[in-house]
Design an enzyme around this catalytic site. Structure first.
Site, short mmCIF file in Angstrom:
data_model
loop_
_atom_site.label_atom_id
_atom_site.label_comp_id
_atom_site.label_asym_id
_atom_site.label_seq_id
_atom_site.Cartn_x
_atom_site.Cartn_y
_atom_site.Cartn_z
N GLU A 1 3.85 -6.48 -7.14
CA GLU A 1 3.25 -7.30 -6.09
C GLU A 1 1.95 -7.90 -6.60
OE1 GLU A 1 2.16 -4.88 -2.75
OE2 GLU A 1 1.01 -3.46 -3.95
N HIS B 1 1.94 2.74 -13.53
CA HIS B 1 1.49 1.61 -12.72
C HIS B 1 0.37 0.91 -13.47
CE1 HIS B 1 0.46 -0.09 -8.54
NE2 HIS B 1 -0.42 -0.62 -9.38
N LYS C 1 -3.69 5.23 -4.92
CA LYS C 1 -4.36 5.43 -6.19
C LYS C 1 -5.48 6.47 -6.07
CE LYS C 1 -3.36 0.64 -7.37
NZ LYS C 1 -3.92 -0.73 -7.50
N GLY D 1 0.80 -1.21 0.00
CA GLY D 1 0.00 0.00 0.00
C GLY D 1 0.83 1.26 0.00
N GLU E 1 0.32 -6.62 -10.06
CA GLU E 1 0.67 -5.24 -10.35
C GLU E 1 2.08 -5.13 -10.93
OE1 GLU E 1 -0.14 -2.79 -6.95
OE2 GLU E 1 -2.29 -3.11 -7.17
N ARG F 1 -11.89 8.00 -7.57
CA ARG F 1 -12.13 7.76 -6.15
C ARG F 1 -12.45 9.11 -5.49
NH1 ARG F 1 -7.78 3.34 -3.84
NH2 ARG F 1 -7.59 2.06 -5.73
N ARG G 1 -7.03 -10.10 -3.16
CA ARG G 1 -8.38 -9.67 -2.75
C ARG G 1 -9.04 -8.98 -3.93
NH1 ARG G 1 -7.19 -4.37 -2.83
NH2 ARG G 1 -5.18 -3.69 -1.99
N GLU H 1 15.73 -3.08 -4.89
CA GLU H 1 15.15 -3.19 -6.23
C GLU H 1 15.44 -1.92 -7.02
OE1 GLU H 1 11.21 -5.47 -7.09
OE2 GLU H 1 10.69 -3.36 -6.82
#
Length: 449
Positions: free
Chosen positions: A286, A206, A234, A162, A272, A336, A290, A198
């Site tokens: 990742e 994304h 997001k 997240g 993702e 959103r 869900r 990384e």
């Protein structure tokens, strides 16, 4: 099946409505202030599981399992957020004899550990970013490993997610100190000090792939772009991901299905990726085990009800569709809408919604858990609704979403509607030249960083 919904707000409303269409009785576990909510009235029954604080209600695993058993439920749907990716909760649900609507606890645990997930992805043929070979051993030559990866790079908490548990390293001089700080933060926040290195992709987009699996069959339902983010959260999503080379799109879709197959995946999941427009390469970030917040836009371009498929897989161990049944139509955009004040650093704006008008019409969908008179609580996430708009193509979807936002009127709390209007009007969005850090670079437009 009698279904216990371990969540709140718009996703609880969404699950309850689909369950009703399927003839499934629902019980919603609510906190004390949510007993008067739209979600509580939408479910067939509700039961209070604790006070307002999430730790004592929506995150209280024992209270939720006990409530589900006392109400005679057979299954638990965790929605998203809260305990939806908590392997311990999934295991407790299963040990209580209840069906978990989602993948197994072992799958959740593996994918919740970012270094293990990265390893699993690589084994499934999913492209991954150059990085350390698994978790970074405290005794390892971190400087040598970082030199082999190249700068800039990121130190990531294995248990993070997240947008949390990430620290950037620009040069060798700050590497060791950053690693130690990241380990300390990871231990404090996630209870696990493990980190890995990384490569950092600057100005990356994304993108993600929706997958479904029933343990035997595994499919994808296309891709989405979620590059409009603020502080790794997001803000706006669209499907399908625009301006992806055909080869990249095919690779991320096919490799995502391969990863689901390798895991023996059950339910809905999202793989993702970071996409680098400069070299036209995508790499694994990742897997979310869900239903995603942005699932409505995938439903709009495919016509597939993802929550229905989740419930079918949980109850019959089989989904109703195959890959050949999945067809794509048009373009969809989701905004959103949060109760936040963009002019004051996006501070939450709790309060009572005095009046509320949502847009309607062909291609417009509003998933919400509030109505006029609803109290927006300071205890929970500030999401009020998801406005999803579907049209024949991307240009038409942008125009239709702008019109739908103009027709949205909310009084009583500040909202992020003006931000969405501004973002959709930006030429960078129209040209698909935006990236996951774009909002931070457009502070003049947003009114705040």
């Amino acid at each position: 099946m009698k279904l216990f919904i371990a969540n709140r707000g718009e996703i609880a409303v969404r699950i309850a409505r689909t369950a009703r269409e399927m003839g499934i009785e629902t019980v919603l576990g609510v906190s004390e202030p949510d007993a008067e909510s739209l979600a509580a009235r939408t479910a067939d029954h509700y039961v209070v599981v604790g006070p307002a604080q999430a730790t004592a209600s929506y995150l209280n695993q024992d209270a939720l399992v006990t409530a589900a058993l006392e109400q005679g439920c057979d299954a638990v749907h965790p929605g998203y957020g809260f305990l939806s990716e908590n392997a311990d909760f999934a295991r407790k649900v299963a040990e209580a004899g209840l069906t978990w609507v989602g993948p197994t606890a072992d799958t959740i645990s593996m994918m919740g550990n970012k270094s293990l997930a990265r390893e699993a992805a690589a084994n499934a043929g999913v492209p991954v970013l150059k990085g350390s070979d698994g978790p970074l051993d405290p005794e390892a030559d971190a400087v040598g490993i970082a030199r082999a990866i190249g700068y800039p790079l990121v130190v990531k908490a294995s248990a993070g997610g997240g947008g949390r548990g990430i620290r950037f390293v620009h040069d060798e001089g700050e590497l060791l100190e950053t690693i130690e700080m990241a380990r300390g933060e990871a231990a404090a926040i996630f209870g696990d000090p493990t980190v890995y290195l990384e490569r950092f992709v600057e100005h990356a987009r994304h993108v993600e792939v929706q997958v479904l699996g029933d343990g035997t069959n595994f499919i994808h339902l296309g891709d989405r772009d979620c590059s409009m983010q603020r502080r790794s959260q997001k803000v706006l999503e669209e499907a399908p991901a625009p301006n992806l080379p055909d080869a990249v799109r095919a690779t991320i879709r096919e490799s995502s299905v391969a990863l689901a197959r390798q895991c023996g995946y059950h339910g809905a999941g999202t793989v993702e990726f970071l996409y680098d427009p400069g070299n036209h390469e995508a790499a694994f970030i990742e897997m979310n085990t869900r239903i995603q917040v942005e699932h409505p836009i995938t439903e709009q371009i495919t016509g597939v009800d993802l929550v229905r498929e989740q419930l079918l897989i949980a109850s019959t161990r089989s989904m109703s569709i195959s890959q050949d049944d999945v067809h794509f139509s048009g373009h969809a955009i989701e905004c959103r809408i949060n109760a936040e004040d963009p002019s004051h650093h996006f501070f939450p704006s709790p309060g009572t919604i005095r009046s509320l008008d949502w847009p309607s019409g062909e291609g417009i969908r509003v998933d919400t858990g509030v109505e006029a008179g609803s109290v927006v609580s300071p205890y929970y996430d500030s999401l009020l609704a998801k406005l999803a708009v579907h049209a024949a193509d991307r240009d038409a979807a942008i125009a239709a979403t702008l019109a739908a936002l103009e027709a949205t009127h909310i009084e009583g709390v500040k909202t992020t509607v003006p931000v969405h209007l501004a973002l959709l009007a930006r030429p960078e969005f129209a040209e698909v030249s935006h990236h996951s850090k774009f909002i931070e670079t457009a502070a003049d437009l947003m009114g705040a960083k």
